[in-house]
Each structure stands twice: as structure tokens, then as C-alpha cells.
Design an enzyme around this catalytic site. Structure first.
Site, PDB file in Angstrom:
ATOM      1  N   THR A 194      -0.256   2.657 -12.566  1.00  0.00           N
ATOM      2  CA  THR A 194      -0.296   2.794 -14.290  1.00  0.00           C
ATOM      3  C   THR A 194       1.155   2.033 -15.065  1.00  0.00           C
ATOM      4  OG1 THR A 194       0.677   4.960 -14.295  1.00  0.00           O
ATOM      5  CG2 THR A 194      -1.815   4.612 -14.003  1.00  0.00           C
ATOM      6  N   TRP A 195       1.831   1.382 -14.216  1.00  0.00           N
ATOM      7  CA  TRP A 195       3.003   0.962 -14.809  1.00  0.00           C
ATOM      8  C   TRP A 195       2.508   0.096 -15.813  1.00  0.00           C
ATOM      9  CZ3 TRP A 195       7.438  -2.287 -12.105  1.00  0.00           C
ATOM     10  CH2 TRP A 195       8.470  -2.201 -12.710  1.00  0.00           C
TER      11      TRP A 195
ATOM     12  N   ASP B 286      -1.649   6.878  -9.675  1.00  0.00           N
ATOM     13  CA  ASP B 286      -0.289   7.004  -9.587  1.00  0.00           C
ATOM     14  C   ASP B 286       0.557   6.780 -10.847  1.00  0.00           C
ATOM     15  OD1 ASP B 286       2.351   6.712  -7.810  1.00  0.00           O
ATOM     16  OD2 ASP B 286       2.593   4.974  -9.074  1.00  0.00           O
TER      17      ASP B 286
ATOM     18  N   TYR C  89       3.317  -0.332  -3.234  1.00  0.00           N
ATOM     19  CA  TYR C  89       3.273  -0.577  -4.509  1.00  0.00           C
ATOM     20  C   TYR C  89       3.288  -2.171  -4.856  1.00  0.00           C
ATOM     21  CZ  TYR C  89       8.386  -0.545  -5.335  1.00  0.00           C
ATOM     22  OH  TYR C  89       9.940  -0.790  -5.399  1.00  0.00           O
TER      23      TYR C  89
ATOM     24  N   GLY D 234       0.932 -12.299  -8.211  1.00  0.00           N
ATOM     25  CA  GLY D 234       1.098 -13.344  -7.648  1.00  0.00           C
ATOM     26  C   GLY D 234       2.914 -13.707  -8.303  1.00  0.00           C
TER      27      GLY D 234
ATOM     28  N   GLN E 272       6.671   5.816  -1.077  1.00  0.00           N
ATOM     29  CA  GLN E 272       6.002   4.478  -1.803  1.00  0.00           C
ATOM     30  C   GLN E 272       7.024   3.530  -2.044  1.00  0.00           C
ATOM     31  OE1 GLN E 272       5.132   4.103  -6.561  1.00  0.00           O
ATOM     32  NE2 GLN E 272       3.635   5.981  -5.468  1.00  0.00           N
TER      33      GLN E 272
ATOM     34  N   LEU F 183       5.544 -12.082  -8.177  1.00  0.00           N
ATOM     35  CA  LEU F 183       6.719 -12.068  -7.445  1.00  0.00           C
ATOM     36  C   LEU F 183       6.928 -12.690  -6.260  1.00  0.00           C
ATOM     37  CD1 LEU F 183       6.555  -7.899  -7.084  1.00  0.00           C
ATOM     38  CD2 LEU F 183       7.746  -9.267  -8.780  1.00  0.00           C
TER      39      LEU F 183
ATOM     40  N   TYR G 246       7.313   5.519 -16.868  1.00  0.00           N
ATOM     41  CA  TYR G 246       6.328   4.361 -17.328  1.00  0.00           C
ATOM     42  C   TYR G 246       6.202   4.565 -18.742  1.00  0.00           C
ATOM     43  CZ  TYR G 246       5.554   3.455 -12.318  1.00  0.00           C
ATOM     44  OH  TYR G 246       5.813   3.417 -10.948  1.00  0.00           O
TER      45      TYR G 246
HETATM   46  P1  NAP Z   1       0.436  -5.095  -9.004  1.00  0.00           P
HETATM   47  O1  NAP Z   1      -0.635  -4.083  -8.574  1.00  0.00           O
HETATM   48  O2  NAP Z   1       0.818  -5.832  -7.703  1.00  0.00           O
HETATM   49  O3  NAP Z   1      -0.217  -6.047  -9.916  1.00  0.00           O
HETATM   50  C1  NAP Z   1      -0.599  -5.665 -11.281  1.00  0.00           C
HETATM   51  C2  NAP Z   1      -0.892  -7.200 -12.079  1.00  0.00           C
HETATM   52  O4  NAP Z   1      -2.033  -7.519 -11.343  1.00  0.00           O
HETATM   53  C3  NAP Z   1      -1.171  -7.021 -13.420  1.00  0.00           C
HETATM   54  O5  NAP Z   1      -0.837  -7.970 -14.288  1.00  0.00           O
HETATM   55  C4  NAP Z   1      -2.778  -6.897 -13.377  1.00  0.00           C
HETATM   56  O6  NAP Z   1      -3.244  -7.650 -14.861  1.00  0.00           O
HETATM   57  C5  NAP Z   1      -3.026  -7.927 -12.290  1.00  0.00           C
HETATM   58  N1  NAP Z   1      -4.285  -7.588 -11.476  1.00  0.00           N
HETATM   59  C6  NAP Z   1      -4.682  -6.319 -11.173  1.00  0.00           C
HETATM   60  N2  NAP Z   1      -5.794  -6.420 -10.625  1.00  0.00           N
HETATM   61  C7  NAP Z   1      -6.128  -7.680 -10.541  1.00  0.00           C
HETATM   62  C8  NAP Z   1      -7.334  -8.604 -10.046  1.00  0.00           C
HETATM   63  N3  NAP Z   1      -8.341  -7.909  -9.309  1.00  0.00           N
HETATM   64  N4  NAP Z   1      -7.047  -9.968 -10.471  1.00  0.00           N
HETATM   65  C9  NAP Z   1      -6.283 -10.482 -11.078  1.00  0.00           C
HETATM   66  N5  NAP Z   1      -5.240  -9.646 -11.551  1.00  0.00           N
HETATM   67  C10 NAP Z   1      -5.093  -8.514 -11.195  1.00  0.00           C
HETATM   68  O7  NAP Z   1       1.812  -4.602  -9.630  1.00  0.00           O
HETATM   69  P2  NAP Z   1       2.387  -3.318 -10.171  1.00  0.00           P
HETATM   70  O8  NAP Z   1       1.922  -2.622 -11.199  1.00  0.00           O
HETATM   71  O9  NAP Z   1       3.884  -3.359 -10.444  1.00  0.00           O
HETATM   72  O10 NAP Z   1       2.404  -2.248  -8.954  1.00  0.00           O
HETATM   73  C11 NAP Z   1       1.165  -1.368  -8.588  1.00  0.00           C
HETATM   74  C12 NAP Z   1       1.607   0.159  -9.169  1.00  0.00           C
HETATM   75  O11 NAP Z   1       2.647   0.680  -8.176  1.00  0.00           O
HETATM   76  C13 NAP Z   1       2.448   0.219 -10.398  1.00  0.00           C
HETATM   77  O12 NAP Z   1       1.227   0.197 -11.609  1.00  0.00           O
HETATM   78  C14 NAP Z   1       2.948   1.590 -10.419  1.00  0.00           C
HETATM   79  O13 NAP Z   1       1.918   2.622 -10.516  1.00  0.00           O
HETATM   80  C15 NAP Z   1       3.505   1.229  -8.933  1.00  0.00           C
HETATM   81  N6  NAP Z   1       4.855   1.152  -8.760  1.00  0.00           N
HETATM   82  C16 NAP Z   1       5.777   1.967  -8.231  1.00  0.00           C
HETATM   83  C17 NAP Z   1       7.220   1.440  -8.137  1.00  0.00           C
HETATM   84  C18 NAP Z   1       8.009   2.318  -7.694  1.00  0.00           C
HETATM   85  O14 NAP Z   1       9.359   2.202  -7.671  1.00  0.00           O
HETATM   86  N7  NAP Z   1       7.619   3.711  -6.985  1.00  0.00           N
HETATM   87  C19 NAP Z   1       7.460   0.271  -8.711  1.00  0.00           C
HETATM   88  C20 NAP Z   1       6.437  -0.657  -8.965  1.00  0.00           C
HETATM   89  C21 NAP Z   1       5.205  -0.039  -9.153  1.00  0.00           C
HETATM   90  P3  NAP Z   1      -4.644  -7.102 -15.527  1.00  0.00           P
HETATM   91  O15 NAP Z   1      -4.063  -5.902 -16.143  1.00  0.00           O
HETATM   92  O16 NAP Z   1      -4.674  -8.216 -16.420  1.00  0.00           O
HETATM   93  O17 NAP Z   1      -5.644  -7.054 -14.544  1.00  0.00           O
END
Ligand code: NAP
Length: 282
Positions: A19-20, A48, A191, A198, A163, A200, A53
């Protein structure tokens, strides 16, 4: 959706929802809540979030999205800032998160990353919250192998997850952290499993190996990235999206089973490092 059964016996979908950056804008709030609900209905019952956030905005979104669902059908995860991870602040942070999420307990409460609070103090505070019924279990985030060893020495054997950042283009945890966690029965929440669509890791989604495997399964490259993580025991990816169609696509990735030769092709295209590298973080 395949299920993962927690130590307490609750079944959670093999893919969760991040949910970030969600919940921060009134004009997209309803659409994002609807995306989370579509995910819950498709079996992604792990949500999560974190006090960090949007300064609580993502927790508020989760609280709105879960209205009408049986609380015990959901697995809610939140995280505490390291500077709040001890003493009275830990209690207050947890209670504030519960209030924002309109719930009376968290399934899992995580130390977001390691700060200056001694791990033993965080463990004691988490155990207190557990005894009060405010959390069912606790875990950590962004802890590398040495930190995990120290955590266990500090009495933290009941840690229920680490995580960490993990995606096809960032496989450093495979050198020693992932084996250590698997050996000690600590599940990994992966995460940034889509490498933030893409961003990163340039060239990840467009890589010919990823594209070819996706075509072979009539799947999308994002689904291949999730399927790569699902092929590892004890790994739960938590992709984030505010888009309902993407949510359903992510949930359907649980049905994509990569063959040994496809996993080998991904290994060749994006090999894990041979030696220890610093933990990748966002
Ligand atoms: P992610 O899930 O790797 O990527 C999110 C991005 O992907 C968004 O721009 C989303 O855009 C896009 N996306 C999602 N599903 C897609 C699909 N099926 N096709 C195309 N694009 C897609 O990155 P993240 O949000 O950084 O990481 C996931 C979660 O992990 C976070 O939300 C958070 O809850 C957690 N997190 C934890 C930490 C920590 O320190 N513990 C750090 C970072 C993240 P759209 O909205 O346009 O789909």
C-alpha cells in the site's frame, strides 16, 4: 490462489497487497480502496501497510477498504518507525495504527528497519502488545543475516517474518539471508516484487527472457516476476497497485507455474550474486 498457513494456523493467500503511496490523494482514494477489495476477493487477504506511508494515509485507506469483511478472514500487517519501536512510543504507534485501520488487532506488526532502539527492547515491547491482544504476531523488516542472528540472541525467536526487498533483478538475499530464514522457519515477505514496475532495474520487464516466458504462459511480464518469487518456498510477494485490473492480474499470477527450464533461463538472464552483497533497500 494457493494458501500459506501461518504459525497460528491462519490461511493467507500466496500473494499479498502492498500500500505504499496509496491513500494519499482524495481523487484516487475510492478507486484504490476498490482495487484493494478486488484483491481481497481474489484471495489476496494479506494487506501490508505502515505508519510511515503517507503519514498514516495508507492505513486509513486499508481501514476503509476492509469495511464489511470478516476481520478474521483478513491478515493485516503494519510497521512501526524504528524511533518509535520501544517503550511507550511503541504502544502509542500501535494504538494509532489500529485506530486509523478501524480494527482492534494487527495480525503482524513489524519493525520497519533497524534504528538505535536495542532489539531486545523492541522484542519486549512487541511481546507486551501480543499479550494485550493488540497484535497476534510480530516481525521485522530490512534486517540482514547478522541482524537476524542478533535478534534471535536477544530473545526474538518468535519473529514471524523478515520483510525485505526481493525481485528477479535484485537477488542478493539468496546468498545467505534467504537460506538462513528458511532454515529458521521465518517466512520472507518480498517487497518491491515488481521492482516498482521495472523502475528499480532498467530492462527487467522488457528483457527477452521475461517476455518469452510471459508469452509462453499467455501471461504478463509482471506475472512472471511474481511467479519467479512464488517458486521459492516461504516467500510471499506483496505487489502494490491502485489499479483494479492490475490487482486482478497480480492475483492471477498465483496460477502461473514456471518450469525448471524457465527458472533456469531467468537465472541466466538475472543471476543471483555469488558473494554476499549489502541488503538492497528502498
Ligand atoms: P512494487 O509492488 O514492486 O511496484 C509497484 C508499482 O508497480 C506501481 O507503480 C504499480 O502501478 C505497478 N504495478 C503493480 N501491479 C502491476 C501490474 N500488474 N502491471 C503493471 N504495473 C503494475 O513496489 P512497492 O510498492 O515499492 O513495493 C510493494 C509493497 O512493499 C509496498 O507497497 C509496501 O507495502 C512494501 N514495501 C515495504 C518496504 C519496507 O521497507 N518494508 C519498502 C518498500 C515497499 P499501478 O498502481 O499503476 O498498478
Amino acid at each position: 490462489m494457493r494458501n500459506f498457513v501461518t504459525a497460528s494456523g491462519k490461511a493467507i493467500g500466496s500473494i499479498g497487497q502492498g500500500t505504499w503511496y496509496l491513500g494519499e490523494h482524495p481523487q484516487t482514494f475510492q478507486e484504490e480502496a476498490s482495487a484493494l477489495r478486488a484483491g481481497i476477493e481474489a484471495g489476496m487477504n494479506l494487506l501490508d501497510t505502515a505508519e510511515m506511508y503517507g503519514d498514516g494515509a495508507a492505513e486509513i485507506l486499508v481501514g476503509a477498504a476492509i469495511q464489511g469483511y470478516q476481520r478474521d478472514s483478513l491478515y493485516l500487517v503494519s510497521k512501526v518507525y524504528p524511533w518509535n519501536a520501544g517503550g511507550k512510543q511503541l504502544q502509542k504507534s500501535c494504538e494509532d495504527s489500529l485506530r486509523r485501520m478501524h480494527t482492534d488487532y494487527l495480525d503482524l506488526y513489524l519493525l520497519h528497519w533497524r534504528g538505535s532502539t536495542p532489539l531486545s527492547e523492541t522484542v519486549a515491547g512487541m511481546e507486551r502488545l501480543r499479550a494485550q491482544g493488540k497484535i497476534r504476531a510480530w516481525g521485522v523488516s530490512n534486517l540482514d543475516t547478522e541482524d537476524m542472528e542478533e535478534l534471535f540472541r536477544a530473545g526474538g525467536q518468535d519473529c514471524r517474518t523478515d520483510q525485505v526487498l526481493y525481485h528477479l533483478g535484485s537477488r542478493g538475499i539468496e546468498v545467505d539471508l534467504l537460506p538462513w530464514l528458511q532454515e529458521h522457519g521465518v517466512p520472507v515477505m518480498a517487497y518491491c516484487p515488481l521492482a516498482q514496475a521495472g523502475r528499480l532495474r532498467r530492462g527487467l520487464i522488457a528483457h527477452p527472457a521475461v517476455q518469452a516466458i510471459a508469452r509462453g504462459h499467455s501471461a504478463t511480464p509482471s506475472q512472471v516476476l511474481l511467479a519467479f518469487l512464488l517458486a521459492r518456498p516461504g516467500v510471499i510477494p506483496i505487489p502494490r497497485t491502485g489499479n483494479r485490473a492490475h490487482t486482478l492480474e497480480n492475483a492471477a499470477a498465483a496460477e502461473v507455474r514456471l518450469t525448471a527450464s524457465e527458472l533456469q533461463a531467468l537465472d541466466q538472464a538475472f543471476p543471483a550474486p555469488q558473494h554476499k552483497v549489502p541488503l538492497d533497500m528502498q
